[in-house]
Design a protein around this motif. Sequence first.
Motif, short mmCIF file in Angstrom:
data_model
loop_
_atom_site.label_atom_id
_atom_site.label_comp_id
_atom_site.label_asym_id
_atom_site.label_seq_id
_atom_site.Cartn_x
_atom_site.Cartn_y
_atom_site.Cartn_z
N MET B 1 0.77 -1.17 0.04
CA MET B 1 0.14 0.11 0.00
C MET B 1 0.81 1.13 -0.18
O MET B 1 1.89 1.20 0.71
N ASP B 2 0.37 2.24 -0.75
CA ASP B 2 1.18 3.30 -0.61
C ASP B 2 1.18 4.15 0.68
O ASP B 2 0.36 3.96 1.31
N LYS B 4 1.16 7.24 1.50
CA LYS B 4 0.55 8.37 1.64
C LYS B 4 -0.90 7.99 2.27
O LYS B 4 -1.47 8.54 3.44
N PRO B 5 -1.61 7.11 1.58
CA PRO B 5 -2.90 6.84 2.44
C PRO B 5 -2.80 5.86 3.58
O PRO B 5 -3.68 5.57 4.13
N SER B 7 -1.45 6.42 6.35
CA SER B 7 -1.88 7.10 7.49
C SER B 7 -3.49 7.26 7.81
O SER B 7 -3.91 6.82 9.06
N THR B 8 -4.14 7.34 6.71
CA THR B 8 -5.55 7.53 7.07
C THR B 8 -6.06 5.91 7.15
O THR B 8 -7.00 5.80 7.97
N GLY B 9 -5.60 5.14 6.32
CA GLY B 9 -5.76 3.62 6.70
C GLY B 9 -5.74 3.16 8.15
O GLY B 9 -6.52 2.86 8.67
N TRP B 10 -4.50 3.67 8.63
CA TRP B 10 -4.35 3.33 10.08
C TRP B 10 -5.29 3.93 10.93
O TRP B 10 -5.73 3.53 12.09
N THR B 11 -5.69 5.12 10.43
CA THR B 11 -6.70 6.10 11.37
C THR B 11 -7.89 5.17 11.40
O THR B 11 -8.48 4.86 12.57
N LEU B 12 -8.31 4.88 10.16
CA LEU B 12 -9.49 3.92 10.24
C LEU B 12 -9.34 2.62 10.85
O LEU B 12 -10.48 2.24 11.76
N LEU B 14 -7.34 1.84 13.46
CA LEU B 14 -7.32 1.85 14.78
C LEU B 14 -8.76 2.56 15.39
O LEU B 14 -9.03 1.93 16.49
N THR B 15 -9.46 3.07 14.59
CA THR B 15 -10.83 3.50 14.97
C THR B 15 -11.68 2.43 15.20
O THR B 15 -12.50 2.25 16.23
N VAL B 16 -11.58 1.40 14.30
CA VAL B 16 -12.47 0.18 14.08
C VAL B 16 -12.17 -0.39 15.28
O VAL B 16 -12.86 -0.94 16.22
N LEU B 18 -10.57 0.35 18.01
CA LEU B 18 -11.06 0.75 19.46
C LEU B 18 -12.34 0.85 19.87
O LEU B 18 -13.03 0.30 20.66
#
Lengths: 471, 913
Positions: B1-2, B4-5, B7-12, B14-16, B18
């Motif tokens: 995976m690139d 750049k995305p 960081s957003t993927g990790w955010t998503l 981790l959110t899920v 959590l």
Amino acid sequence: MLSHSLQYLAFVIAVFAAYWAVHRHYAARMFVLLAASVYFYAVFTPFPLLIFLAGVTVDHLLVKGMARTDSPGTRKLFVVLSIVSNLGLLAGFKYLELLRKTAVSLLAPWHIDVRAEPFHLLLPVGLSFYVFQAISYTVDVYRGKASAEHSFFEHLLYMLFFPRVVSGPIVRASELMAHFREEPTLSPDDGARALFRVAVGLVKKLIIADVLGSGIVDPVFGSPHAYSSAECAVAAVAYTLELYYDFSGYSDIAMGVAALFGFRFPENFARPYLAKNLFEFWNRWHMSLSSWLRDYLYIPLGGNRRSKPRVCFNLMMVMVLGGLWHGADWRFAVWGGVHGVALCAVRCWWWFRGKTSEPGPVRVALGMLATFTLVVLTRVVFRAPDMTHAAEFYARMLAGVPGLANVAPLVWGMIAVAVAAHALPLKLYELSAELFVRMPVPVRAVALVLLGLGIRHLSTMETRPYVYLQF
Amino acid sequence: MDLKPTSTGWTLALTVLLALGLSLAPLPVQFRPIPSLRQDEGTLGPKLVALVLPASLRGKKARPPPDALAPDSAPAAHPESESSAVAESAAPEGPDAGVAPAAVPGIGLEDLSAPTLASALELEALRERMGARHVDIELNCRKARADGTCEEDGLAPFTRALGELRADARRTPVRVVHLGDSLVASDYITDVVRERLQERFGSGGRGFLYIHRLAQAGRATRAGTASTEGWKMERLVDTNWPKDRVGWTGVAFSTSGPAQGTRYALDGARVAELYFLTQPANGAVQFAVDGKPAQRIQTRAIASKPEAAFARLTLPEGAKTLSLLASGKTELHGVTLETGAPGIVYDTVGLLGGMAEVYLRAQPAAFRAQLRHRKPSLVVLMVGGNEAFFLSRERTTLDEVRTQMTALVARVREATPEAACLVLSPIDAGVRTMSGELVTRRHSAEVGQIFREVAREGGCAFYDTLAAMGGEGSALRWLEAGLLLEDLVHPRVRGSNLLGHLLDLALQRAFARRHAPLVNVEDDPGLQNADPSLAGTFAKLHRRESGEALRVGIAQLGASHTAAHIFTDAVREALAKRFGDAGRGFISAGKASPRLDAGHVVRAMTGPWTVEDAKESPPGGIWGLSGTRAVGAPGASLSIQFCKDCPAGDAPAGRLDVYAVDQPGAGALEVTVDGEPVPAEAPPPEPLTAPTVRIRSFPVTGLGHTVRVSVPEGGGSATVLGAALEYERPGIVYDAMGLPGATAFTAKAMDATALDTQLAARRPDLLVYWYGTNEAGEEGLDAAALHQDYTALVSRMRRATGAECLIIGPTDRLRQDATGRWTEAPSLAKVLATLPQVAKDAGCAYWSARAAMGGERAMQRWQRQEPPLGLTDGVHLTQTGYERLAAAFVKDLMSAYDATNKKAEPTARAGGP
């Protein structure tokens, strides 16, 4: 699967993962987006996909036809065919029943029989948005503003792209289709901003709009006679706010989700209730529709460059048709007509008294108040199930019955939040977004979970569909 | 995976993670983002699938089946077994519980007045369309015997009190206290129940009313009208509820500054009682009746802490308004208004957002004191909707709901151990899901089941409102049909009325099951034995209706109900409208009478006339068809004018008959018709040794005619019996021949030959007899003699005339003793038992007037109607009453006629070419 549901969020996460896993490969990423879009729509109801497939096929052939001919007449014929076929879809599925009912009532005095049974046609979700977007593409190709070189699947994806397919915004080809072949990018900041936008949209929809809707709008509009005049007035204001937060919340989610895939949609709202006059209001409200009506209807009719009566006619025509676009009911035409009359009045005022370039604060305040009042009053027709009901609502609102006992503190609080959020400087919003962007990833995740918890506790149980889903 | 995305993927991601982690962690429910993922309820996999996959992909129907929603289709069928299962599972008393079959006698409609019955039948039709059901109240057991059998069911105190009201054996009102949520606040459901109970058992007054309406808008219900705006209102549902002060009334209206007032319309109330709080501060309430100052009470507490208190005020008769002016620091809870007479008083307290927990917020002492003071016979608890809502939001648990309802039931039982209690389940409701679908709100059935169990354990009766509404999913059908508001929770007025209708009938059925009839005789409504007793009459009516030029004669003999002419006028008018009018028929000779005005008949007498009647004379003797005769001395004359003020133009040919008596030594009568003397008739054959009836007939043309009969001077006295007018055109002639106070014995005692001769001259096809009401009033009636004489009378007259016969039973005759208590007339039961037998033995049809009035104690209900239908003598009816009874008679007669025709049609067709 509405975009404020958990299913949708799970769906987006899954598509996000698949898309960015293959995003370097054009065909793969196109397949992911197209398959996701078809799945998303099919979850609502699969049958209209066949209609859309047929529509896109016809349009695509006409666009290719336009590209292959230099004859202005043939190009014109092709674009007219495209417009007619698309409007035919709209007329057939959306307005046929209205026309039948109208014919029944108009021809009854002459004893002319018209089909008495309803057609029972299913209105495909998002058809109005589909048709306007389809027309915009073929007309843009005809005008030379859009490329005709897109593939069929690009064309199909442009029409069915899941973040916007059910309720817009209406996106021009230059804003979406043109970017399909570019390799997408998503910087951490852009990704965070996209998530922030989605979160803001969820708050707007699930907390503000739904609390106002179920807390006062639905019960009061359901039985206005059971409420005081003041409560009816509060409900009308609350509906005005609900509609904005509902639709702009949806738009925020659509734009945020599109941004997660590297696409940037145009803004759909610009704090419309701060407008100082009705023209400004329409420049700030549902901007993708307003600009469509301007570019594809008002300007072709002659726009402002005709005689004064003709300009007023053009305004009326655009507003009445724009009103009818919202639904197959003459009350929408009435609603649009009233706005048209008001726009003509403003235009006439400017013609005869001149438009003040820099109005003073009092004038600004009065202008905002008058515009907001007109919007609130006409929203009653927009919300009521029929004109009789709207008349009952107006009668009750003007009956002078005092009392606000049925407006719950939560509703008052939410009205205050809605007004404040609308009026606060944009800078605060940008600061909040920036704060979110700068958060470390784990903190951001915690913030999102806390937001979800907050939504769970503050939202109503009776989560409601988007108002604009019906259009 | 690139990257750049990423960081957003990790955010998503981790959110899920959590969100899932917190949802599964052992945290309080309010800290779980997705509470439905709790570990203690099933496995995680299916829950995750349910969370992620749309309902349409999980194969779940979010909406009810199309047949239940299609606007033109019938409501979904509800198999009998399903409803029976519900009843059986919760009803230990077997046959008492269960689902009453729809649209059959016994659903509780029997003793409603005609207008209420009409609206009830409309609601019945609506019930059918909506698939709503008659569900019986599960009575449960409030007091068990030592051997475990039930000594007293959960509603017994209430049904017993109703029985006392029915028997007029109670001098105090029967009070119902109905506590609930917003469904009660609008008062529509309870209004239906209240109005019907008061119609059946009398009204004891308006009951408990708040000081001022709780909401500024909406329906003004159950409250006074505040004359000032300074009342401070605190409710148990408020966030800061009035702690330790308010009882079951739920709302405190307090003052602390300037004096505050409120006003009530009294509507016949004779007793008012103020519910208030004594507190250690100076305060006073001044009562005023019709603006004149009455009692003044101090609200200062003698005790150190606030206590619920009551102040009673007797109101003068005819008073219109009661005003209260509270000054100083006061807290008032409400006012009760009662008539002081026995009847139903139905208090309703509905709090928006009300639930068991809310009513438990009431100060226990005040709750107990107020409820005991009210002395209710029944306490109804109608909550549960908000409990189900909070359950769906996971703000409460099933255990909490059970605990709170158990506590509320216990509190009610403890406060009023002598009162019955009834627990209602919540109704069905809907919600819009996150995906916008309309689905049934969860937990209503679970809460209902808990309430059912709590009611059973607490000795209360239980009513399954959810099942009555049509079960789970019915809310969506009600929404489609416009019976539910768009909030998917609250019924609209028609929906509320339907719920009230179902609850009322369930109460009524429960009462009927436990109530021993005051007159233990089968008294069925409707026309009995019409087939074959009226076959000839119906056949002739049918031929008339088919266009044949026929005269159909009906002669009604009876007592005052017939002599009043109102009943017969109404029946004649109705039948003539359908079959044609062939004339007024027989009018007895007599004095001027306003009773004949409506029939456009005028009688007049001049000179020395004596009108004699059969019941005050020795047996035998010649009497007119009404049991009277007019004896005129020389010089006397009388006239009978038919069709006075009838429009000119229509001039049918007709026949005017004069009925008189030839007797030895009597003078020859001089007769004029329309002023023209008619030739003297030949004298009677000689020798005339005994009186005989002479009927003279004169041809006439036109609608209106006057016959004058004079006794010439110089001769002897003469006897005139009456006159009759008929037109020579097809239609009905309906004779009314009634003698006030007469019985079947009176008719039997008259000279049979003379009576039968006259009756035969009337050429009746049908004889209608309406004796029995006077017999019912006789002490020690000899039923066997009545049976014998009445049967003989009818049989004889049938032989003389060849007519068919119909016997009408007595009206509901009551008598009032010295204490004012009404009881059944002494021989009513005997008459009710005998007359159907007479009809059967004489080959007559039978129609019970008492059953048509509503059966047991119908007279009291007819007396209470507005306008009254029964007179205060407990025997006779008012004009409206007779007209209403006549309408019922015609309806039943014509229903039988139509049914006979319908039955005959296929045969006729089969026999045709």
